[in-house]
Design a protein around this motif. Structure first.
Motif, PDB file in Angstrom:
ATOM      1  N   ARG A 129      11.746  48.332  60.321  1.00  0.00           N
ATOM      2  CA  ARG A 129      11.560  49.611  61.020  1.00  0.00           C
ATOM      3  C   ARG A 129      10.340  50.382  60.533  1.00  0.00           C
ATOM      4  NH1 ARG A 129      14.436  48.235  65.279  1.00  0.00           N
ATOM      5  NH2 ARG A 129      16.407  47.276  64.618  1.00  0.00           N
ATOM      6  N   GLN A 130       9.561  49.792  59.624  1.00  0.00           N
ATOM      7  CA  GLN A 130       8.371  50.474  59.121  1.00  0.00           C
ATOM      8  C   GLN A 130       7.149  50.108  59.962  1.00  0.00           C
ATOM      9  OE1 GLN A 130       9.585  49.439  54.618  1.00  0.00           O
ATOM     10  NE2 GLN A 130       7.661  50.566  54.793  1.00  0.00           N
ATOM     11  N   PRO A 131       6.278  51.059  60.273  1.00  0.00           N
ATOM     12  CA  PRO A 131       5.047  50.714  60.999  1.00  0.00           C
ATOM     13  C   PRO A 131       4.237  49.680  60.235  1.00  0.00           C
ATOM     14  CG  PRO A 131       5.367  53.093  60.951  1.00  0.00           C
ATOM     15  CD  PRO A 131       6.394  52.511  60.020  1.00  0.00           C
ATOM     16  N   LEU A 132       3.614  48.770  60.954  1.00  0.00           N
ATOM     17  CA  LEU A 132       2.825  47.723  60.318  1.00  0.00           C
ATOM     18  C   LEU A 132       1.745  48.291  59.405  1.00  0.00           C
ATOM     19  CD1 LEU A 132       2.471  45.391  63.409  1.00  0.00           C
ATOM     20  CD2 LEU A 132       3.674  44.812  61.304  1.00  0.00           C
ATOM     21  N   ARG A 133       1.158  49.427  59.797  1.00  0.00           N
ATOM     22  CA  ARG A 133       0.071  49.989  58.992  1.00  0.00           C
ATOM     23  C   ARG A 133       0.535  50.420  57.608  1.00  0.00           C
ATOM     24  NH1 ARG A 133       0.343  54.031  63.163  1.00  0.00           N
ATOM     25  NH2 ARG A 133       1.653  55.781  62.518  1.00  0.00           N
ATOM     26  N   GLN A 134       1.847  50.598  57.417  1.00  0.00           N
ATOM     27  CA  GLN A 134       2.373  50.997  56.115  1.00  0.00           C
ATOM     28  C   GLN A 134       2.741  49.793  55.243  1.00  0.00           C
ATOM     29  OE1 GLN A 134       5.652  53.715  56.697  1.00  0.00           O
ATOM     30  NE2 GLN A 134       4.413  55.210  57.802  1.00  0.00           N
ATOM     31  N   LEU A 135       2.644  48.602  55.784  1.00  0.00           N
ATOM     32  CA  LEU A 135       3.073  47.403  55.069  1.00  0.00           C
ATOM     33  C   LEU A 135       1.877  46.720  54.399  1.00  0.00           C
ATOM     34  CD1 LEU A 135       5.524  45.970  57.749  1.00  0.00           C
ATOM     35  CD2 LEU A 135       6.046  47.480  55.823  1.00  0.00           C
ATOM     36  N   SER A 136       2.172  45.914  53.385  1.00  0.00           N
ATOM     37  CA  SER A 136       1.125  45.151  52.717  1.00  0.00           C
ATOM     38  C   SER A 136       0.538  44.122  53.668  1.00  0.00           C
ATOM     39  CB  SER A 136       1.700  44.441  51.491  1.00  0.00           C
ATOM     40  OG  SER A 136       2.589  43.404  51.894  1.00  0.00           O
ATOM     41  N   THR A 137      -0.636  43.614  53.306  1.00  0.00           N
ATOM     42  CA  THR A 137      -1.285  42.592  54.131  1.00  0.00           C
ATOM     43  C   THR A 137      -0.389  41.372  54.295  1.00  0.00           C
ATOM     44  OG1 THR A 137      -3.485  43.315  53.421  1.00  0.00           O
ATOM     45  CG2 THR A 137      -3.294  41.075  54.305  1.00  0.00           C
TER      46      THR A 137
END
Length: 208
Positions: A129-137
């Motif tokens: 449920r987290q936006p991709l931009r907040q996730l690690s590469t």
């Protein structure tokens, strides 16, 4: 129809600023796992972009199963070909769950149950449920792989899929590649500088 008709590339050509990167590339692909290899600058990623429809060839075309043509039927082509770039996935405002939901509306054979298996295999459940931009590469990359693997396309194009994968994810990914190598009716075309860790159906080495 024979398996050699699955993907037929005919004289594809593309140049950046007058430098010909792909020059009259012709190739026939059977089903299975194909490892596309070669040094930097020989156009490996450009070939994937051409086959994905992300770049328009300046000459040539390609067909799937002797029926769907890259140039004359681009919508049907895109429904049969999925692509995961080496770059971060698009739609960075979407979560992994939303990304798959969006793509599932575009690909007629998308399979949610299969996606959930890949979510488990890549350890993505805490990040759905987290936006991709907040996730690690690495997590972004795994989200893109999980989605693409569940779309049910005839062809899956993957640019450096082993990048930024942890050990558990590598185990799952290599199992996916082994399954692709045994497929009788689908093609997984992989560009990778790293050893795949499984035996491909075929190695295709590009030369400068």
């Amino acid at each position: 129809m024979t398996t050699t008709d699955l993907l037929n590339v005919r004289s594809l050509s593309f140049a950046y600023e007058r430098r010909r990167i792909v020059d009259l590339w012709s190739e026939r692909f059977d089903a299975g796992l194909v490892w596309l290899r070669g040094p930097n600058g020989v156009g490996k990623s450009t070939r994937l972009k051409l086959l994905a429809g992300a770049l328009a060839p300046q000459y040539g075309s390609a067909t799937l199963n002797g029926k769907v043509d890259l140039l004359t039927d681009p919508l049907a082509w895109r429904r049969e070909v999925a692509w995961v770039s080496a770059e971060p996935p698009p739609f960075e405002h979407l979560s992994p769950a939303e990304l798959f939901g969006f793509l599932a509306g575009l690909y007629p054979r998308a399979d949610r149950a299969r996606w959930e298996l890949h979510i488990e295999g890549f350890g993505l459940a805490p990040f759905l449920r987290q936006p991709l931009r907040q996730l690690s590469t690495g997590t972004q990359h795994k989200a893109a792989l999980a989605a693409a693997l569940a779309l049910g396309t005839t062809v899956l194009l993957l640019d450096e899929p082993l990048n930024a994968l942890d050990e558990a994810s590598l185990v799952h990914w290599r199992a996916c590649m082994a399954q692709a190598a045994a497929s009788p009716d689908r093609l997984m075309l992989v560009v990778s500088h790293e050893e795949l860790g499984v035996t491909p159906t075929r190695e295709l080495i590009l030369k400068p």
